[in-house]
Scaffold this motif. Structure first.
Motif, mmCIF file in Angstrom:
data_model
loop_
_atom_site.group_PDB
_atom_site.id
_atom_site.type_symbol
_atom_site.label_atom_id
_atom_site.label_comp_id
_atom_site.label_asym_id
_atom_site.label_seq_id
_atom_site.Cartn_x
_atom_site.Cartn_y
_atom_site.Cartn_z
ATOM 1 N N VAL A 137 5.379 10.706 -1.382
ATOM 2 C CA VAL A 137 4.701 10.988 -2.656
ATOM 3 C C VAL A 137 5.185 12.326 -3.199
ATOM 4 O O VAL A 137 5.351 12.491 -4.403
ATOM 5 C CB VAL A 137 3.158 10.984 -2.520
ATOM 6 N N ALA A 167 4.460 1.460 -4.994
ATOM 7 C CA ALA A 167 3.253 1.924 -5.663
ATOM 8 C C ALA A 167 2.709 0.927 -6.682
ATOM 9 O O ALA A 167 1.601 1.078 -7.153
ATOM 10 C CB ALA A 167 3.524 3.255 -6.357
ATOM 11 N N GLN A 168 3.469 -0.104 -7.042
ATOM 12 C CA GLN A 168 3.132 -1.051 -8.100
ATOM 13 C C GLN A 168 3.089 -0.338 -9.444
ATOM 14 O O GLN A 168 2.928 0.874 -9.503
ATOM 15 C CB GLN A 168 1.782 -1.739 -7.845
ATOM 16 N N GLN A 188 1.530 -0.276 -13.420
ATOM 17 C CA GLN A 188 0.574 -0.738 -14.413
ATOM 18 C C GLN A 188 0.719 0.175 -15.618
ATOM 19 O O GLN A 188 1.073 1.346 -15.459
ATOM 20 C CB GLN A 188 -0.845 -0.665 -13.836
ATOM 21 N N TYR A 189 0.422 -0.317 -16.806
ATOM 22 C CA TYR A 189 0.751 0.446 -18.016
ATOM 23 C C TYR A 189 0.116 1.830 -18.053
ATOM 24 O O TYR A 189 0.646 2.737 -18.667
ATOM 25 C CB TYR A 189 0.334 -0.350 -19.264
ATOM 26 N N ASP A 190 -1.026 2.029 -17.394
ATOM 27 C CA ASP A 190 -1.720 3.319 -17.535
ATOM 28 C C ASP A 190 -1.563 4.227 -16.314
ATOM 29 O O ASP A 190 -2.353 5.126 -16.082
ATOM 30 C CB ASP A 190 -3.208 3.101 -17.838
ATOM 31 N N MET A 191 -0.504 3.968 -15.524
ATOM 32 C CA MET A 191 -0.349 4.791 -14.315
ATOM 33 C C MET A 191 0.366 6.110 -14.574
ATOM 34 O O MET A 191 0.465 6.949 -13.681
ATOM 35 C CB MET A 191 0.455 4.016 -13.271
ATOM 36 N N PRO A 199 -1.845 9.909 -14.310
ATOM 37 C CA PRO A 199 -2.081 10.547 -12.999
ATOM 38 C C PRO A 199 -0.800 11.122 -12.397
ATOM 39 O O PRO A 199 -0.816 12.209 -11.812
ATOM 40 C CB PRO A 199 -2.604 9.404 -12.122
ATOM 41 N N GLU A 256 -1.451 16.981 0.734
ATOM 42 C CA GLU A 256 -2.345 15.836 0.534
ATOM 43 C C GLU A 256 -2.416 14.991 1.796
ATOM 44 O O GLU A 256 -3.493 14.609 2.239
ATOM 45 C CB GLU A 256 -1.850 14.976 -0.637
ATOM 46 N N LYS A 290 -8.764 14.018 -1.226
ATOM 47 C CA LYS A 290 -7.314 14.103 -1.400
ATOM 48 C C LYS A 290 -6.924 14.431 -2.840
ATOM 49 O O LYS A 290 -6.090 15.295 -3.090
ATOM 50 C CB LYS A 290 -6.708 12.767 -0.973
ATOM 51 N N GLU A 291 -7.552 13.726 -3.775
ATOM 52 C CA GLU A 291 -7.180 13.903 -5.177
ATOM 53 C C GLU A 291 -7.534 15.299 -5.667
ATOM 54 O O GLU A 291 -6.964 15.802 -6.623
ATOM 55 C CB GLU A 291 -7.868 12.855 -6.053
ATOM 56 N N ASP A 325 -9.131 6.739 -3.820
ATOM 57 C CA ASP A 325 -9.180 6.709 -5.270
ATOM 58 C C ASP A 325 -8.743 5.348 -5.794
ATOM 59 O O ASP A 325 -7.808 4.749 -5.278
ATOM 60 C CB ASP A 325 -8.268 7.801 -5.832
ATOM 61 N N GLN A 380 -7.124 4.525 -8.280
ATOM 62 C CA GLN A 380 -5.768 4.442 -8.805
ATOM 63 C C GLN A 380 -4.726 4.784 -7.748
ATOM 64 O O GLN A 380 -3.573 5.076 -8.090
ATOM 65 C CB GLN A 380 -5.626 5.352 -10.015
ATOM 66 N N ALA A 381 -5.131 4.765 -6.498
ATOM 67 C CA ALA A 381 -4.210 5.129 -5.418
ATOM 68 C C ALA A 381 -2.940 4.291 -5.491
ATOM 69 O O ALA A 381 -2.986 3.101 -5.767
ATOM 70 C CB ALA A 381 -4.891 4.921 -4.082
ATOM 71 N N THR A 382 -1.798 4.925 -5.246
ATOM 72 C CA THR A 382 -0.540 4.192 -5.274
ATOM 73 C C THR A 382 0.099 4.130 -3.886
ATOM 74 O O THR A 382 1.122 3.509 -3.705
ATOM 75 C CB THR A 382 0.458 4.853 -6.233
ATOM 76 N N ASP A 383 -0.527 4.780 -2.926
ATOM 77 C CA ASP A 383 0.017 4.750 -1.569
ATOM 78 C C ASP A 383 -1.125 5.028 -0.600
ATOM 79 O O ASP A 383 -1.858 5.995 -0.770
ATOM 80 C CB ASP A 383 1.108 5.824 -1.413
ATOM 81 N N ASP A 421 -1.252 7.123 4.277
ATOM 82 C CA ASP A 421 -1.892 8.257 4.967
ATOM 83 C C ASP A 421 -3.252 7.874 5.557
ATOM 84 O O ASP A 421 -3.533 8.133 6.717
ATOM 85 C CB ASP A 421 -1.978 9.487 4.052
ATOM 86 N N LEU A 440 -1.947 -3.172 -1.831
ATOM 87 C CA LEU A 440 -1.294 -2.058 -1.140
ATOM 88 C C LEU A 440 -1.744 -1.972 0.307
ATOM 89 O O LEU A 440 -0.951 -1.693 1.203
ATOM 90 C CB LEU A 440 -1.650 -0.734 -1.826
ATOM 91 N N LYS A 444 0.186 -4.382 2.376
ATOM 92 C CA LYS A 444 1.584 -3.972 2.545
ATOM 93 C C LYS A 444 1.690 -2.763 3.478
ATOM 94 O O LYS A 444 2.474 -2.755 4.416
ATOM 95 C CB LYS A 444 2.170 -3.567 1.189
#
Lengths: 296, 386
Positions: free
Chosen positions: A16, A213-214, A216-219, A222, A253, A265-266, B204, B206-209, B212, B236, B239
């Motif tokens: 990441v 990560a896939q 999507q239009y609104d990614m 972030p 993170e 994390k965020e 979250d 919107q997590a993309t990974d 961890d 995800l 996967k």
């Protein structure tokens, strides 16, 4: 934590982190030539990935990705010519707000073109379930792609800025636009070029993370926040420092997750962003170091 | 001054004429207004988009047949984008400006909990398409929901686990209304079912990974992973588990009931076990099953019209409108209080999620047998046979 687990966290963080780094570099290239923060940077990633996904249905993957990068580069140029160039004498703040508008515009356009569904590119090597064992940790081969491509981008950019005439001209514009103009450099063209370059890099990043990560239009938003944090942390304008900052952020993170609730994390990147903005606005690598690194 | 007065007079007269023209349509042609709040875009769009499509299809078909008791239905769909703030302001619009008879949706539990009290106070019928048990427990007299209860989903998952000899699990959930409500149920029911929760984490939406958090879970030596969410991260999880070599069964919630999650998970989604309504396996149901006719009809209509696979979420919207229209028929007039009373007295309504039997104490009307345990085989949903 045993040894393979530490390696596993490291890989999660570096993966990441390298994406944050690339988004951060995108911010920096444009900041260097124009002094503005382009908040549509995250959208460039998604446009790149989405276009590649659409093309991949008709063409082989490398061709599809190549075309997607080209289209995103053109989009970047178009954005600069139609919006930024028209208001050339505007204040920096106004230009930044324009980029926020552009990001919303691109996002909504993507919603209409590709709808709200989550899409993804196929894995470059292997499938969703393939894993590679590195130092006792299991990772997807795509992670190696991400790391490799990021390294190539960073190396390529360094060489470009250091050894090519165009790259040096862009650096000259960044240092002193007036002086550059007096030397016969077409600074307008350099600004357009910087948008195209950022868009292209964004598209590459969007494509290589799409399988994991896939998309999507609104990614985009972030990702832009994380990339912005990396850029700020490293000191705006300093691409090499953004790489270090991005990797640091990713690792922070990942290891936060190992010790605390994932829910926090965020918050890490936001807290770091706030701390830096309050206490050290010039980034970890302060003003002086930036100049040293820049002239390297 | 004089001309200005004349201008104002003109405008007022024009307004009056237009107003009169509007009245000229006559009261009998006035349609019944029904509001719909769906997350057509945003991270819950895999829920909201099929729901909005289903609702529009249902209403169009109904109006073609002449509506209810001679009155057509006017559906007002609003896209909340999956956020509670939008849901709240749109609910107020539907109540105050549009003055709808009832509201269908929202798609997610978080949004529904945000507007539950608003609807109850305004005495507005709400037929939620979200799953969390807290929507109908405690009961609010005007609030109903059509998806199955999450507590029933949890019980069925634990039952399946016991049969497989699994007792130590790790839980991950998205940090939204659905994920949190599910986590509460998972923790509450663990002890009585002999399940030990070694670790419980939320991520979250919107997590993309997730490698961890899964690495952290892997370190806890668990026998199965339960993921509770409705967001694309569901794919995800599958996967990432395979990629980091976490080879234990993956259980998901009934939020997994959209084939798109399976497609996004690719090979890794195979073997996922989750509780779900029967819509996804309508083809293999025996002909004498009470839901067979409804399910195959809805599946055919939806897939013919929209050229995409049906999902359980669209089914929840189907059930919500079905229940509302049945109640209006029963009440005889679109009077809000009468319709509300009629919903409470509905029984034996065959929907996509199960057979609904409402009562004053049960505003969901479904029980555990509305669920089947499903799994993914070769990229398709199939009945789970241990």
């Amino acid at each position: 934590m045993d040894y393979p687990q530490i390696v596993q966290y490291c890989f999660a963080g570096i993966t990441v982190g390298s994406i944050y780094a690339i988004v951060g570099i995108g911010f920096n290239i444009i900041y260097n030539t124009t002094g503005i923060i382009n908040f549509a940077q995250g959208e460039f990633l998604i446009v790149g990935a989405m276009t590649a996904i659409s093309f991949s249905q008709f063409f082989p993957l490398p061709v599809a990705i190549g075309m997607a990068i080209l289209i995103t580069i053109l989009l970047g140029g178009l954005v600069e010519i139609t919006f930024i160039r028209q208001v050339r004498n505007a204040s920096i703040l106004r230009l930044i707000i324009i980029t926020i508008g552009i990001s919303i515009l691109i996002r909504e356009a993507m919603l209409h073109i590709w709808d709200e569904k989550v899409r993804f590119l196929p894995y470059f090597t292997g499938t969703d379930t393939s894993t590679v064992t590195v130092l006792g940790a299991h990772i997807s081969p795509q992670v190696l792609w991400v790391l490799g491509v990021c390294a190539v981008i960073v190396l390529g950019l360094t060489l470009f800025f250091k050894y090519t005439l165009t790259g040096r001209a862009m650096r000259a514009c960044a240092d002193d636009r007036m002086a550059a103009r007096l030397c016969g450099i077409n600074d307008r063209w350099m600004v357009t070029l910087s948008f195209m370059l950022s868009a292209g890099i964004g598209a590459i990043a969007g494509c290589i993370i799409s399988p994991i990560a896939q998309t999507q239009y609104d990614m985009g938003a972030p990702l832009a926040i994380k990339g912005f944090t990396a850029a700020i942390l490293g000191g705006l304008g300093n691409s090499m420092a953004a790489v270090a900052a991005g990797l640091f952020l990713g690792l922070m993170e990942a290891f936060m997750v190992s010790q605390f609730d994932v829910a926090y994390k965020e918050a890490v990147s936001i807290v770091i962003l706030l701390l830096i903005l309050v206490f050290r606005p010039s980034g970890i690598f302060g003003r002086h170091e930036i100049n040293v690194l820049r002239t390297m | 001054m004089k001309t200005q007065f004349a201008k104002i007079l003109c405008v007022v007269t024009l307004g009056l004429i237009l107003g009169l023209l509007g009245c000229g349509k006559g009261p009998e042609a006035k349609p019944i207004k029904v509001g719909a709040l769906f997350a057509v875009t945003g991270k819950a769009s895999n829920l909201g988009a099929p729901e909005a499509k289903t609702a529009e299809m249902f209403v169009n078909k109904l109006n073609e047949r002449g509506g209810i008791n001679g009155q057509k239905i006017q559906l007002i769909v609003k896209d909340t984008g999956g956020t509670k703030e939008n849901a709240v302001s749109m609910t107020k619009q539907l109540i105050e400006e549009e003055q709808v008879l009832a509201i269908i949706g929202p798609s997610t539990s978080g949004e529904t909990m945000g507007i539950k009290d608003i609807c109850q106070e305004a005495k507005m019928i709400l037929l939620s398409c979200a799953a969390a048990e807290t929507i109908v427990n405690p009961v609010a007299s005007y609030v109903f929901k059509t998806p199955q209860k999450d507590s029933d989903a949890v019980k069925l998952i634990y039952k399946t686990m016991k049969a497989k000899g699994i007792s130590k699990v790790g839980i991950i959930a998205s940090n939204d209304g659905f994920g949190m409500a599910g986590t509460v149920q998972l923790q509450k029911l663990a002890e009585e079912n002999g399940i030990v929760i070694a670790i419980s984490e939320s991520y979250d939406g919107q997590a993309t990974d997730l490698t961890d958090v899964l690495t952290k879970i892997k370190g806890k030596d668990i026998q199965a992973v339960i993921n509770w969410s409705i967001v694309p991260a569901q794919s995800l999880v599958a996967k990432n588990m395979k990629q980091i070599g976490l080879d234990v069964p993956l259980f998901q919630s009934h939020g997994f009931g959209n084939i798109k999650y399976v497609q996004a998970g690719g090979e890794a989604a195979n073997g996922t076990i989750f509780p779900c309504g029967r819509l996804l396996i309508a083809d293999v149901l025996p002909d004498n099953h009470p839901q067979k006719a409804v399910l195959t009809q809805y599946k055919k209509d939806y897939e013919d019209q929209y050229k995409e696979d049906v999902s359980t979420f669209g089914g929840h919207a189907y059930d919500a409108i079905l229940i509302l229209t049945e109640a209006i028929k029963k009440a005889g007039s679109p009077d809000r209080d009468k319709v509300r009373d009629a919903i409470e007295n509905l029984s034996g309504i065959v929907g996509t999620a199960g057979v609904f039997n409402f009562s004053a104490m049960d505003h969901n009307g479904l029980c555990m047998d509305a669920f089947e345990m499903l799994t993914v085989k070769d990229g398709k949903f199939a009945l789970y046979n241990p």
